[in-house]
Design a protein around this motif. Sequence first.
Motif, PDB file in Angstrom:
ATOM      1  N   TRP A 103       0.693  -1.289  -0.071  1.00  0.00           N
ATOM      2  CA  TRP A 103       0.069   0.054   0.185  1.00  0.00           C
ATOM      3  C   TRP A 103       0.884   1.324   0.088  1.00  0.00           C
ATOM      4  CZ3 TRP A 103      -3.284  -2.614  -1.379  1.00  0.00           C
ATOM      5  CH2 TRP A 103      -3.734  -4.117  -1.114  1.00  0.00           C
ATOM      6  N   HIS A 104       2.164   1.104  -0.193  1.00  0.00           N
ATOM      7  CA  HIS A 104       2.925   2.368  -0.097  1.00  0.00           C
ATOM      8  C   HIS A 104       2.667   2.876  -1.720  1.00  0.00           C
ATOM      9  CE1 HIS A 104       6.344   0.765   2.741  1.00  0.00           C
ATOM     10  NE2 HIS A 104       5.095   0.841   3.199  1.00  0.00           N
ATOM     11  N   CYS A 105       2.316   1.948  -2.702  1.00  0.00           N
ATOM     12  CA  CYS A 105       2.134   2.474  -3.834  1.00  0.00           C
ATOM     13  C   CYS A 105       0.654   2.114  -4.360  1.00  0.00           C
ATOM     14  CB  CYS A 105       3.214   1.892  -4.875  1.00  0.00           C
ATOM     15  SG  CYS A 105       4.799   2.033  -4.384  1.00  0.00           S
ATOM     16  N   HIS A 106       0.296   1.109  -4.238  1.00  0.00           N
ATOM     17  CA  HIS A 106      -1.176   0.657  -4.701  1.00  0.00           C
ATOM     18  C   HIS A 106      -2.086   1.304  -4.084  1.00  0.00           C
ATOM     19  CE1 HIS A 106       0.024  -2.383  -7.570  1.00  0.00           C
ATOM     20  NE2 HIS A 106       1.258  -2.860  -6.697  1.00  0.00           N
ATOM     21  N   ASN A 107      -3.199   1.812  -4.563  1.00  0.00           N
ATOM     22  CA  ASN A 107      -4.248   2.670  -4.140  1.00  0.00           C
ATOM     23  C   ASN A 107      -5.228   1.610  -3.456  1.00  0.00           C
ATOM     24  OD1 ASN A 107      -3.230   4.955  -5.387  1.00  0.00           O
ATOM     25  ND2 ASN A 107      -4.173   4.097  -7.320  1.00  0.00           N
ATOM     26  N   VAL A 119      -7.614   5.511   0.653  1.00  0.00           N
ATOM     27  CA  VAL A 119      -6.893   6.474  -0.224  1.00  0.00           C
ATOM     28  C   VAL A 119      -7.768   7.289  -1.202  1.00  0.00           C
ATOM     29  CG1 VAL A 119      -4.770   7.181  -1.422  1.00  0.00           C
ATOM     30  CG2 VAL A 119      -4.652   5.714   0.385  1.00  0.00           C
ATOM     31  N   PRO A 134      -7.814   5.441  -9.970  1.00  0.00           N
ATOM     32  CA  PRO A 134      -7.933   4.110  -9.316  1.00  0.00           C
ATOM     33  C   PRO A 134      -7.379   3.039 -10.356  1.00  0.00           C
ATOM     34  CG  PRO A 134     -10.156   4.807  -9.941  1.00  0.00           C
ATOM     35  CD  PRO A 134      -9.201   5.906 -10.555  1.00  0.00           C
ATOM     36  N   GLU A 150       7.584  11.926  -1.474  1.00  0.00           N
ATOM     37  CA  GLU A 150       6.298  11.162  -1.596  1.00  0.00           C
ATOM     38  C   GLU A 150       5.200  11.457  -2.650  1.00  0.00           C
ATOM     39  OE1 GLU A 150       5.496   8.193   0.047  1.00  0.00           O
ATOM     40  OE2 GLU A 150       3.630   8.220  -1.095  1.00  0.00           O
ATOM     41  N   ILE A 176      -6.510  11.147  -7.832  1.00  0.00           N
ATOM     42  CA  ILE A 176      -5.929   9.413  -8.083  1.00  0.00           C
ATOM     43  C   ILE A 176      -6.828   8.777  -9.173  1.00  0.00           C
ATOM     44  CG2 ILE A 176      -5.038   7.350  -7.049  1.00  0.00           C
ATOM     45  CD1 ILE A 176      -4.361   8.916  -4.628  1.00  0.00           C
ATOM     46  N   THR A 189      -4.616   2.533 -12.225  1.00  0.00           N
ATOM     47  CA  THR A 189      -3.234   2.687 -12.079  1.00  0.00           C
ATOM     48  C   THR A 189      -2.578   2.806 -10.607  1.00  0.00           C
ATOM     49  OG1 THR A 189      -3.223   4.929 -12.739  1.00  0.00           O
ATOM     50  CG2 THR A 189      -2.925   3.146 -14.427  1.00  0.00           C
ATOM     51  N   ASP A 190      -1.563   2.302 -10.353  1.00  0.00           N
ATOM     52  CA  ASP A 190      -0.815   2.387  -9.247  1.00  0.00           C
ATOM     53  C   ASP A 190      -0.044   3.880  -9.152  1.00  0.00           C
ATOM     54  OD1 ASP A 190       1.417   2.168 -10.847  1.00  0.00           O
ATOM     55  OD2 ASP A 190       1.809   0.250 -10.028  1.00  0.00           O
ATOM     56  N   ARG A 191       0.349   4.123  -7.896  1.00  0.00           N
ATOM     57  CA  ARG A 191       1.391   5.358  -7.682  1.00  0.00           C
ATOM     58  C   ARG A 191       2.850   4.695  -7.498  1.00  0.00           C
ATOM     59  NH1 ARG A 191      -1.761   5.337  -2.992  1.00  0.00           N
ATOM     60  NH2 ARG A 191       0.130   5.026  -1.879  1.00  0.00           N
ATOM     61  N   ARG A 192       3.728   5.546  -7.454  1.00  0.00           N
ATOM     62  CA  ARG A 192       5.138   4.899  -7.294  1.00  0.00           C
ATOM     63  C   ARG A 192       5.344   5.312  -5.753  1.00  0.00           C
ATOM     64  NH1 ARG A 192       2.879   5.336 -11.541  1.00  0.00           N
ATOM     65  NH2 ARG A 192       3.079   7.648 -11.304  1.00  0.00           N
ATOM     66  N   GLY A 193       6.369   4.574  -5.302  1.00  0.00           N
ATOM     67  CA  GLY A 193       6.762   4.912  -3.800  1.00  0.00           C
ATOM     68  C   GLY A 193       7.998   5.894  -3.626  1.00  0.00           C
TER      69      GLY A 193
END
Lengths: 133, 271
Positions: A119-123, A127, B180, B170, B178, B182-186
């Motif tokens: 969950w650092h990256c996946h929504n 969130v 939903p 971050e 956002i 696709t992901d975000r990056r760390g």
Amino acid sequence: MYSTKWVILLIIAFLGICFSPLIYNVSAPGFELEMPELDEPEGDHCIEDADWMEPNHMDLLLEMRTQTIRDPGGRFYESKTYPGEVYEGTTYQCFECHTSKTDFCDTCHEYNGVSPYCWHCHNTPEVLEEYNR
Amino acid sequence: MISRRRFLIIAGSATGAVLLGSSQLEKALASARSESSDPSKPLWGMIVDVDQCTECMNQLVAETGNPDPKPECALACDRENNVPEFREKKWDPQWFKMLKVRSNLEGSEYLWVPLLCNHCRHAPCAQVCPTKATFVREDGIIMIDYHRCIGCRYCMIACPYNARNFNFKEPLDGLTEINPETDRRGHGVVEKCHFCVHRVDRAVKEGVNPTPACVEACQKEAEKRGFEKSALIFGNINDPNSEIGKIIRTSKAKQLRPSLGTEPKVYYVNL
């Protein structure tokens, strides 16, 4: 055996130290032996058999993640329990049925003391709710 | 004195080794020389018409009064892939940048050139990655496995197109909305354009032509502004009948910095 009394006493003390975390946790206030109650997901069934998913979902997720990224056709996963049903390899797919991370994922993960870094990256729905109001 | 038996054994095995080695070498050379062009095995690429981009950007500059505006294609990319937006340029990851360039000669006019990951056939970033997080996928897309990226930034040094971005901050802090799907990056990984790989995979499954977010936005914008065609074209390079395949085979489409031998799959016309 020489000094039997002392040896047995030391063995007991050693075992006591080894098991002290368990004993401490069992005697802590609010300790319950029951399994955590999970949020009832929407939809008919999980992508594989639910009883299989419970202990093996992390292996399936790892496999799907590698396939999705590395293999051009690997984004789509065909269920083995329900042949013909195709699912996309995203966590977004999971959250269509499991509508809450706090009530579903976290309940069990906290009980087992694991903290996956998905969950650092996946929504998560939480969130998304916060950002897409 | 060497016996006849020994001499024959040595001479025979030496001849055999030479023959075997040369045939293997020939095979390896032949496979390296010719690029496979089987239309059923897609090799994704993009064509950018710099004239169209310049015209669209000039109109946009005139409309907004901003000397460095973000065009619709870049905004669509940000929205699609959750690319964060930070005010300070050095921390702001951009997958799709617009460069303003002109020649040194007096009186030359500015061109607007979009710069994205060039998806090189011989990608230097994939060659230097110590964890094999960056790699060339079978269909030619350069992918980053963000799970494996350790943030060493070797690839950013290796990339001759400056197409890679590091997440110094971050990303959640720089996002207002956002997507939903696709992901975000760390925090602490390198990110870049991946030709909207989720769209490509879905389109291949459905058997239609894929359109990345920027190409889709470009088509809409071209229609809105009344241009004859859009500036960005995406498709299968291996297919000689696809739009991109025809243009690459018949016109003077250029690659950026061809002398480096990276063989990018993003081509520029009218540059």
